[in-house]
Each structure stands twice: as structure tokens, then as C-alpha cells.
Design an enzyme around this catalytic site. Structure first.
Site, mmCIF file in Angstrom:
data_model
loop_
_atom_site.group_PDB
_atom_site.id
_atom_site.type_symbol
_atom_site.label_atom_id
_atom_site.label_comp_id
_atom_site.label_asym_id
_atom_site.label_seq_id
_atom_site.Cartn_x
_atom_site.Cartn_y
_atom_site.Cartn_z
ATOM 1 N N LEU A 180 0.848 -1.198 0.000
ATOM 2 C CA LEU A 180 0.000 0.000 0.000
ATOM 3 C C LEU A 180 0.881 1.245 0.000
ATOM 4 C CD1 LEU A 180 -2.715 -1.077 2.622
ATOM 5 C CD2 LEU A 180 -2.645 -1.509 0.154
ATOM 6 N N GLY A 225 2.456 -9.014 6.281
ATOM 7 C CA GLY A 225 2.967 -8.229 7.404
ATOM 8 C C GLY A 225 2.920 -6.758 7.063
ATOM 9 N N GLY A 226 2.722 -5.904 8.079
ATOM 10 C CA GLY A 226 2.652 -4.466 7.826
ATOM 11 C C GLY A 226 1.550 -4.156 6.836
ATOM 12 N N ASP A 227 1.903 -3.439 5.758
ATOM 13 C CA ASP A 227 0.910 -3.094 4.734
ATOM 14 C C ASP A 227 1.157 -3.907 3.456
ATOM 15 O OD1 ASP A 227 3.303 -1.862 4.151
ATOM 16 O OD2 ASP A 227 2.397 -0.076 3.279
ATOM 17 N N GLU A 228 1.729 -5.104 3.603
ATOM 18 C CA GLU A 228 2.010 -5.962 2.465
ATOM 19 C C GLU A 228 1.060 -7.161 2.428
ATOM 20 O OE1 GLU A 228 6.857 -5.153 2.263
ATOM 21 O OE2 GLU A 228 6.064 -7.078 2.979
#
Length: 295
Positions: A168, A208-211
Site C-alpha cells: 500500500l 505483514g505491515g501493509d504488504e
């Protein structure tokens, strides 16, 4: 075995014991009928003699008749007492068996409930271990496992696969500007849209995170892969309404193909990641891995 009031075990009556008791009861009934018939006959004889004008009977005859009847009555009484004792014991044993059965049923119900609770807990633990707690999507462990299985199937059937790596753009700005709660809601909405978009045979995971990662099973050529990527871009790029805010999220998507770009889980994900950065640099929305374009 059952226990009496003293706490000692005594054997439960077998079915043949009840049959013997019933047979004894029938025998006692037959004896009672014999005695009744004899008493009736004796009474009729007395009445006949009285009718003939005999007003007194010999004492020895009366005693003999009385003693004979008394012996038979006592014999019958003994048989009936034995039958009563046997059946009483059987009834008590049956009550004990019924009580034990009730306890067993209760224990079985409790065991089944405990087993169901344990199975639910095991299922939840397994689900939690394979899914992202924030979005509910499969996590990287589950994705890798499904991708490995997909590679085996693709090799066997001559299929192609596509792995899309999504990131993102400027997601950190949302967290910094609107707070992590807003960022979490964005991730949840992106996950919902991705999950609603993919087919049953495909898999979407949060890396994970925005992935995010997206596995396309046998997508039937580059043209169709590019069409799916364009649809995902449009779907995720639609505004997200959040209270008084309207947020616009734009992802960058990198794509790697099996077997063209790799034959292992690690190779495909690594090259999809590289292609994602190629898409970011070109601001093209998505890009298919091109080794010549590495920078």
C-alpha cells in the site's frame, strides 16, 4: 457387581435367576390350586355328611386333613417366600444397575462436552496459528504451504501460477496523520476487499505491515493475469469511508509467474517483491517481473 448397604459387592442377578424365580412362582401357584381344590373337596365332603345327618366327624380324620393341608400350605408359603426374596433382590439389583447407568450417561455427556470444548480449542489454536489476527486472512506460513502445494499441482498438470505482491503506497502517512486505529481499519477493509475478490481456489494473505500476497491458480495467460491485476487495483483504489474521513489507498503490485520466473516458493515471492518495486518506480500500478529491468 452392585453394593449392598454394607458397601460389600454382591453379584447382579443373571437373567436365568429371574427365570428360575418365575418357574418357582408357577410351581407355587399350581400347589396353591391343589390345596384350594383339596380344601374345596374336604368342605364338600363335610357338607355332604352333615346333609346326611352326621353331626360329628372322627377326630383323627379331621386332624389328618388339617395336618395335610397345613404341610402343603407351609410348603407353598416357603416357595412363595423364596420367590419374593429372589425378586426383591433382583429389583434392588436392577435399581443399582439403573443408578450406575444414569451415572455413566452423565459422565459420558460430560466427557463429550469436554471433548467438544477441547476440539474447539484445538481448532481455534490451529486457526490462530495460520491466520493474521488483525485481518483474519491466512498468514505467511499458510500462504507458503498453499503455494508449495500449488507448485506441485502445476508441475503435475502443466499449469501456470501467478504470485502478486501488493504494497500500500504511503500507508505510513495514514498512521502518522490519523493514528494507528485508522490504519488498522484500512488494513481490515483492504483485506475484506481482497478476500471478496479472489476465487475459492486462490489464496490471499497478509505478509505483514501493509504488504499482502495473492496466489492465482492457473490464470490462463498473461492477458488474464493483467486483467485480474487491473481489477484488484480498481477495487482497492476505491475510496474508503471512515467516520468523517474518506481515504484513498493506491497499491503497487508486482507479479511473478510459475514456471517462467521460478520453481520454488522463495523464488516466486522474491521476484514478485522485486516486480512490486519496479511498479513503484514506474508508478504503473502493477508490473510483471522483468530481470532486465532490475535496478
Amino acid at each position: 457387581m452392585t453394593s449392598d448397604q454394607s458397601g460389600q459387592d454382591r453379584p447382579v442377578l443373571a437373567p436365568q435367576t429371574f427365570r428360575r424365580a418365575l418357574d418357582k412362582s408357577h410351581e407355587a401357584k399350581a400347589k396353591v390350586e391343589v390345596v384350594a381344590n383339596e380344601l374345596t373337596s374336604a368342605n364338600d365332603a363335610v357338607k355332604a355328611k352333615i346333609a346326611k345327618g352326621v353331626t360329628s366327624l372322627p377326630v383323627h380324620e379331621a386332624l389328618a386333613d388339617s395336618e395335610g393341608v397345613e404341610v402343603k400350605v407351609q410348603d407353598v408359603a416357603g416357595d412363595l417366600h423364596e420367590v419374593t426374596d429372589t425378586l426383591s433382590q433382583g429389583i434392588e439389583d436392577l435399581k443399582g444397575v439403573e443408578s450406575a447407568l444414569k451415572r455413566s450417561r452423565k459422565a459420558l455427556i460430560e466427557s463429550e462436552a469436554a471433548l467438544a470444548l477441547s476440539q474447539r480449542g484445538e481448532h481455534k489454536a490451529k486457526f490462530d496459528g495460520m491466520h493474521d489476527p488483525r485481518t483474519g486472512l491466512p498468514n505467511r506460513t499458510l500462504f507458503d504451504d498453499r503455494l508449495a502445494q500449488a507448485i506441485s499441482l502445476a508441475e503435475r498438470h502443466g499449469w501456470t501460477l501467478a504470485v502478486m505482491f501488493l504494497d500500500l503506497d504511503r500507508f505510513k502517512t495514514i498512521n502518522d496523520t490519523h493514528g494507528h486505529a485508522a490504519g488498522d481499519r484500512v488494513l481490515e477493509e483492504i483485506a475484506r476487499r481482497l478476500n471478496g475478490h479472489c476465487r475459492d481456489e486462490d489464496t490471499v494473505c497478509r505478509n505483514g505491515g501493509d504488504e499482502f500476497l495473492y496466489l492465482l491458480m492457473n490464470p490462463q495467460g498473461r492477458e488474464n493475469i493483467e486483467r485480474v491485476a487491473s481489477m484488484v487495483l480498481a477495487n482497492l483504489g476505491a475510496p474508503i469511508d471512515m467516520d468523517d474521513l474518506q481515504l484513498n489507498i493506491t497499491p503497487s503490485i508486482g507479479i511473478a509467474l510459475y514456471p517462467e520466473h521460478g520453481g520454488t516458493v522463495e523464488q516466486l515471492i522474491d521476484r514478485a517483491d522485486i516486480a512490486m518495486y519496479q511498479a513503484k518506480r514506474a508508478a504503473s500500478g502493477f508490473a510483471i517481473f522483468d530481470d532486465a529491468s532490475r535496478g
